[in-house]
Enzyme design. Sequence first.
Site, PDB file in Angstrom:
ATOM      1  N   LYS A 155       0.841  -1.213   0.000  1.00 19.41           N
ATOM      2  CA  LYS A 155       0.000   0.000   0.000  1.00 19.41           C
ATOM      3  C   LYS A 155       0.874   1.260   0.000  1.00 19.41           C
ATOM      4  CE  LYS A 155      -3.804  -2.332   2.336  1.00 19.41           C
ATOM      5  NZ  LYS A 155      -3.142  -3.610   2.702  1.00 19.41           N
TER       6      LYS A 155
ATOM      7  N   GLY B  57      -7.500 -14.439   3.840  1.00 21.61           N
ATOM      8  CA  GLY B  57      -6.362 -14.737   4.698  1.00 21.61           C
ATOM      9  C   GLY B  57      -6.733 -15.707   5.787  1.00 21.61           C
TER      10      GLY B  57
END
Length: 230
Positions: A64, A209
């Site tokens: 990010k 995840g």
Amino acid sequence: MVDLWPGLVVALDLDSEEKIKSIVEQLTPKVKKFKIGPVAYTRFGPEAINWVCKKGADVFLDFKLYDIPNTMIETAKAFVDLGIWAFTVHLKAGRESISMLTDQVADYAKENNKRAPLAFGVTELTSKEASLEQILNLAKEGKEAGIQGIVCSVWEAKTIKEETGLLAITPGIRITSQQAGKGVSSDDQKRIASLADAVKAGSDYFVVGRPIVKSHNPFLAAENLVKSAL
Ligand code: C5P
């Protein structure tokens, strides 16, 4: 029947080399994309990328980026050298910075005869609330700046795809619709959805995840997830 396995991106937010290697080993017959972010990269560095690439799978490197243009560009050139499939950049970094980034990444990859990774723009994190208008505006700016895709919740994916035509990668996927149901999960995710909802929304890639990597049988968990959406 649509094959959902190619769209599944398993997030390796784990602190153990053994666990990462064993999950990649168990899943690679079917899973071809893994997300590596600060959790694994800070501990294991580029080695973690090799563990995935060695098994013939792609890496989605989720740092990010959000910095001055020079820092983002130099970082992304290293991404090209690492041979990753895609990376993330915060759209709040602004159209001008992201344009410079996408242009220079493409040029660097071409000059060095390497694959140019896809740039996915982060709108708002799925652990935060955000309005669709805010998210759409960021996505449109990102498109003008040359990104290829958007990271967004399932609940925004349909509109973003219709309005921008960008690829959509959606985290915040939970296994049962009970857990999902447009609600809050038992962990930190605020805008979650089931895989079936993600498919309905036209999402191209699904990031999952903990529901897989924290399961005592990650392959079975992944298989159950895929089956839940068929
Ligand atoms: O464990 P879980 O399925 O919640 O993992 C989701 C992954 O997607 C995490 O690695 C998280 O950093 C990432 N992510 C997210 N929301 C975003 C962008 C990335 O949850 N908007």
